[in-house]
Scaffold this motif. Sequence first.
Motif, PDB file in Angstrom:
ATOM      1  N   CYS A 132       0.821  -1.205   0.000  1.00  0.00           N
ATOM      2  CA  CYS A 132       0.000   0.000   0.000  1.00  0.00           C
ATOM      3  C   CYS A 132       0.856   1.255   0.000  1.00  0.00           C
ATOM      4  CB  CYS A 132      -0.921   0.017   1.229  1.00  0.00           C
ATOM      5  SG  CYS A 132      -2.003  -1.413   1.376  1.00  0.00           S
ATOM      6  N   ASP A 133       1.023   1.871  -1.155  1.00  0.00           N
ATOM      7  CA  ASP A 133       1.652   3.185  -1.262  1.00  0.00           C
ATOM      8  C   ASP A 133       2.921   3.312  -0.423  1.00  0.00           C
ATOM      9  OD1 ASP A 133      -0.339   3.986  -2.959  1.00  0.00           O
ATOM     10  OD2 ASP A 133      -1.569   4.832  -1.369  1.00  0.00           O
ATOM     11  N   GLY A 134       3.911   2.474  -0.711  1.00  0.00           N
ATOM     12  CA  GLY A 134       5.186   2.566  -0.011  1.00  0.00           C
ATOM     13  C   GLY A 134       5.293   1.686   1.209  1.00  0.00           C
ATOM     14  N   PHE A 135       4.186   1.027   1.597  1.00  0.00           N
ATOM     15  CA  PHE A 135       4.196   0.105   2.729  1.00  0.00           C
ATOM     16  C   PHE A 135       4.019  -1.314   2.211  1.00  0.00           C
ATOM     17  CE2 PHE A 135       3.877   2.509   6.738  1.00  0.00           C
ATOM     18  CZ  PHE A 135       3.850   3.797   6.226  1.00  0.00           C
ATOM     19  N   VAL A 136       4.940  -2.189   2.563  1.00  0.00           N
ATOM     20  CA  VAL A 136       4.866  -3.586   2.126  1.00  0.00           C
ATOM     21  C   VAL A 136       4.942  -4.488   3.345  1.00  0.00           C
ATOM     22  CG1 VAL A 136       5.938  -5.404   0.753  1.00  0.00           C
ATOM     23  CG2 VAL A 136       5.965  -3.046  -0.077  1.00  0.00           C
ATOM     24  N   LEU A 137       4.001  -5.421   3.451  1.00  0.00           N
ATOM     25  CA  LEU A 137       4.029  -6.401   4.530  1.00  0.00           C
ATOM     26  C   LEU A 137       4.856  -7.586   4.074  1.00  0.00           C
ATOM     27  CD1 LEU A 137       2.864  -6.786   7.376  1.00  0.00           C
ATOM     28  CD2 LEU A 137       0.993  -8.077   6.349  1.00  0.00           C
ATOM     29  N   ASN A 138       6.019  -7.796   4.701  1.00  0.00           N
ATOM     30  CA  ASN A 138       6.941  -8.864   4.335  1.00  0.00           C
ATOM     31  C   ASN A 138       6.554 -10.126   5.094  1.00  0.00           C
ATOM     32  OD1 ASN A 138       9.206 -10.628   4.166  1.00  0.00           O
ATOM     33  ND2 ASN A 138      10.525  -8.901   3.681  1.00  0.00           N
ATOM     34  N   HIS A 139       5.953 -11.082   4.386  1.00  0.00           N
ATOM     35  CA  HIS A 139       5.447 -12.300   5.020  1.00  0.00           C
ATOM     36  C   HIS A 139       6.571 -13.182   5.538  1.00  0.00           C
ATOM     37  CE1 HIS A 139       1.254 -11.701   3.620  1.00  0.00           C
ATOM     38  NE2 HIS A 139       1.869 -11.058   2.640  1.00  0.00           N
ATOM     39  N   ARG A 140       7.662 -13.258   4.794  1.00  0.00           N
ATOM     40  CA  ARG A 140       8.748 -14.159   5.176  1.00  0.00           C
ATOM     41  C   ARG A 140       9.430 -13.714   6.458  1.00  0.00           C
ATOM     42  NH1 ARG A 140      13.634 -14.949   1.083  1.00  0.00           N
ATOM     43  NH2 ARG A 140      14.018 -12.824   1.777  1.00  0.00           N
ATOM     44  N   ASN A 141       9.680 -12.415   6.588  1.00  0.00           N
ATOM     45  CA  ASN A 141      10.396 -11.904   7.753  1.00  0.00           C
ATOM     46  C   ASN A 141       9.475 -11.391   8.855  1.00  0.00           C
ATOM     47  OD1 ASN A 141      12.748 -12.444   6.413  1.00  0.00           O
ATOM     48  ND2 ASN A 141      13.164 -10.329   5.854  1.00  0.00           N
ATOM     49  N   ARG A 142       8.151 -11.434   8.615  1.00  0.00           N
ATOM     50  CA  ARG A 142       7.188 -10.859   9.558  1.00  0.00           C
ATOM     51  C   ARG A 142       7.590  -9.421   9.900  1.00  0.00           C
ATOM     52  NH1 ARG A 142       6.978 -16.232  11.689  1.00  0.00           N
ATOM     53  NH2 ARG A 142       4.875 -17.087  11.543  1.00  0.00           N
ATOM     54  N   SER A 143       7.597  -8.588   8.885  1.00  0.00           N
ATOM     55  CA  SER A 143       7.999  -7.202   9.076  1.00  0.00           C
ATOM     56  C   SER A 143       7.238  -6.302   8.116  1.00  0.00           C
ATOM     57  CB  SER A 143       9.511  -7.044   8.834  1.00  0.00           C
ATOM     58  OG  SER A 143       9.831  -7.358   7.485  1.00  0.00           O
TER      59      SER A 143
END
Length: 229
Positions: A132-143
């Motif tokens: 979302c507009d510069g925000f990415v939920l990193n599933h692998r690293n939980r970040s």
Amino acid sequence: MYRIGVVNFAGGTSDWEQLQTIIPDNWELFQIDNEKKTFCDLIVFLENSLEQVGEICGQLIQMKNETDSLIWVWSTFQIEMNRMVYLKLGADGVKTENLKLEEWLLIIDNALKRKQTMKKSKPEQTIQENNCDGFVLNHRNRSVIINENEEVQLTNLEYKAMDLLFKNAGKTVTYEEMYQVIWDGEESKDRKFYRISNLIFHIRQKFVQEVGSSDTIRTVRSKGYVLHV
């Protein structure tokens, strides 16, 4: 490089000092601050006295619920009952004098390598709605990755909360909805409100520490929260 978090309760420092002298070059050792949780590959609880058993058990249960890190207890005692309790609560192992340092290091190194290999073998998960507009939920690293280079590490519960907010970006997610997704249990309304509020508070603190702002998650009074991006 492996990140090794050490929980050193109020006791002697000999075990901590010993760890610092024998760790491999590819281990980054640091003491865990319970108020500021961070990602690590291995968590080591230092059991310096029998009075710490109860506290270790409580922390162990919490860590198992919040992280997928390997967890070991470094014990100065040879009490079989304590070892069995730790293992039943989810510890991956208990280091005592009966287990030589060289053998323990090999066991840990093999487990860390296997864990890393399993991560690499999993296909990269990419869900477009979680970008979302510069925000990415990193599933692998939980970040959460912000502006492509700022990464905010999350605990397991914090990740669940952010995942739900991302999936409903721009929409209010109620306290009840968040509680059912994250804990899925029955508690009083006040207790649910407290647990959700406390969780969001810690996420906001991490955002402030890493990127200087917590405005991304906004409170909708008496209702819940909304992810504003």
